[in-house]
Design a protein around this motif. Sequence first.
Motif, PDB file in Angstrom:
ATOM      1  N   LYS A 113       0.826  -1.203   0.000  1.00 24.37           N
ATOM      2  CA  LYS A 113       0.000   0.000   0.000  1.00 24.37           C
ATOM      3  C   LYS A 113       0.860   1.252   0.000  1.00 24.37           C
ATOM      4  O   LYS A 113       1.924   1.282   0.622  1.00 24.37           O
ATOM      5  CB  LYS A 113      -0.892   0.013   1.244  1.00 24.37           C
ATOM      6  CG  LYS A 113      -1.792   1.215   1.335  1.00 24.37           C
ATOM      7  CD  LYS A 113      -3.112   0.864   1.896  1.00 24.37           C
ATOM      8  CE  LYS A 113      -3.985   2.097   1.947  1.00 24.37           C
ATOM      9  NZ  LYS A 113      -5.273   1.872   1.414  1.00 24.37           N
ATOM     10  N   ARG A 153      -4.913  -2.694   5.661  1.00 22.71           N
ATOM     11  CA  ARG A 153      -5.503  -3.119   4.395  1.00 22.71           C
ATOM     12  C   ARG A 153      -4.564  -2.782   3.242  1.00 22.71           C
ATOM     13  O   ARG A 153      -3.790  -1.842   3.315  1.00 22.71           O
ATOM     14  CB  ARG A 153      -6.858  -2.452   4.176  1.00 22.71           C
ATOM     15  CG  ARG A 153      -7.877  -2.898   5.208  1.00 22.71           C
ATOM     16  CD  ARG A 153      -9.248  -2.315   4.916  1.00 22.71           C
ATOM     17  NE  ARG A 153     -10.203  -2.772   5.916  1.00 22.71           N
ATOM     18  CZ  ARG A 153     -10.952  -3.863   5.769  1.00 22.71           C
ATOM     19  NH1 ARG A 153     -10.850  -4.588   4.687  1.00 22.71           N
ATOM     20  NH2 ARG A 153     -11.792  -4.221   6.711  1.00 22.71           N
ATOM     21  N   ASP A 154      -4.671  -3.564   2.159  1.00 31.57           N
ATOM     22  CA  ASP A 154      -3.829  -3.324   0.989  1.00 31.57           C
ATOM     23  C   ASP A 154      -4.507  -2.334   0.053  1.00 31.57           C
ATOM     24  O   ASP A 154      -5.557  -1.765   0.373  1.00 31.57           O
ATOM     25  CB  ASP A 154      -3.472  -4.635   0.286  1.00 31.57           C
ATOM     26  CG  ASP A 154      -4.672  -5.351  -0.313  1.00 31.57           C
ATOM     27  OD1 ASP A 154      -5.779  -4.770  -0.385  1.00 31.57           O
ATOM     28  OD2 ASP A 154      -4.505  -6.517  -0.710  1.00 31.57           O
ATOM     29  N   ALA A 205      -6.192  -2.808  -2.599  1.00 31.22           N
ATOM     30  CA  ALA A 205      -7.516  -3.252  -3.051  1.00 31.22           C
ATOM     31  C   ALA A 205      -8.546  -3.234  -1.924  1.00 31.22           C
ATOM     32  O   ALA A 205      -9.726  -3.500  -2.163  1.00 31.22           O
ATOM     33  CB  ALA A 205      -7.413  -4.658  -3.636  1.00 31.22           C
ATOM     34  N   TRP A 233      -8.352  -5.207   0.811  1.00 30.90           N
ATOM     35  CA  TRP A 233      -8.333  -6.492   1.515  1.00 30.90           C
ATOM     36  C   TRP A 233      -7.496  -6.381   2.777  1.00 30.90           C
ATOM     37  O   TRP A 233      -6.465  -5.713   2.799  1.00 30.90           O
ATOM     38  CB  TRP A 233      -7.744  -7.580   0.622  1.00 30.90           C
ATOM     39  CG  TRP A 233      -8.588  -7.890  -0.562  1.00 30.90           C
ATOM     40  CD1 TRP A 233      -8.546  -7.277  -1.785  1.00 30.90           C
ATOM     41  CD2 TRP A 233      -9.616  -8.869  -0.646  1.00 30.90           C
ATOM     42  NE1 TRP A 233      -9.473  -7.838  -2.620  1.00 30.90           N
ATOM     43  CE2 TRP A 233     -10.151  -8.819  -1.945  1.00 30.90           C
ATOM     44  CE3 TRP A 233     -10.127  -9.801   0.256  1.00 30.90           C
ATOM     45  CZ2 TRP A 233     -11.169  -9.646  -2.365  1.00 30.90           C
ATOM     46  CZ3 TRP A 233     -11.157 -10.634  -0.168  1.00 30.90           C
ATOM     47  CH2 TRP A 233     -11.663 -10.542  -1.458  1.00 30.90           C
ATOM     48  N   GLU A 234      -7.924  -7.092   3.835  1.00 32.24           N
ATOM     49  CA  GLU A 234      -7.144  -7.121   5.065  1.00 32.24           C
ATOM     50  C   GLU A 234      -5.865  -7.922   4.851  1.00 32.24           C
ATOM     51  O   GLU A 234      -5.900  -8.981   4.232  1.00 32.24           O
ATOM     52  CB  GLU A 234      -7.952  -7.753   6.202  1.00 32.24           C
ATOM     53  CG  GLU A 234      -9.026  -6.858   6.738  1.00 32.24           C
ATOM     54  CD  GLU A 234      -9.629  -7.402   8.029  1.00 32.24           C
ATOM     55  OE1 GLU A 234      -8.987  -8.231   8.696  1.00 32.24           O
ATOM     56  OE2 GLU A 234     -10.750  -6.992   8.342  1.00 32.24           O
ATOM     57  N   THR A 235      -4.771  -7.413   5.364  1.00 31.24           N
ATOM     58  CA  THR A 235      -3.506  -8.142   5.298  1.00 31.24           C
ATOM     59  C   THR A 235      -3.359  -8.967   6.571  1.00 31.24           C
ATOM     60  O   THR A 235      -4.006  -8.684   7.582  1.00 31.24           O
ATOM     61  CB  THR A 235      -2.315  -7.181   5.158  1.00 31.24           C
ATOM     62  OG1 THR A 235      -2.324  -6.290   6.273  1.00 31.24           O
ATOM     63  CG2 THR A 235      -2.400  -6.388   3.867  1.00 31.24           C
TER      64      THR A 235
END
Length: 64
Positions: A14, A33-34, A36, A38-40
């Motif tokens: 990110k 989050r990244d 997109a 989404w959770e990392t």
Amino acid sequence: VTLEIFNSRGQHVKTLFDGYMTEGEHTILWNGRDEAGWETGSGVYFYRIRQGKYTSNGKMILMK
């Protein structure tokens, strides 16, 4: 100033900030989050701060 997060494989996760900042102390929070959304996962991540010719790298741990 550019502040980026990378995973332990060196993959870009990110970009937290890319723009102008005034001189002084600043705080930027990462929600885990990244790009997109989404959770990392929990683990070791690396950050890179660049400003002109100056670059600083560091390591951090994300715990959930």
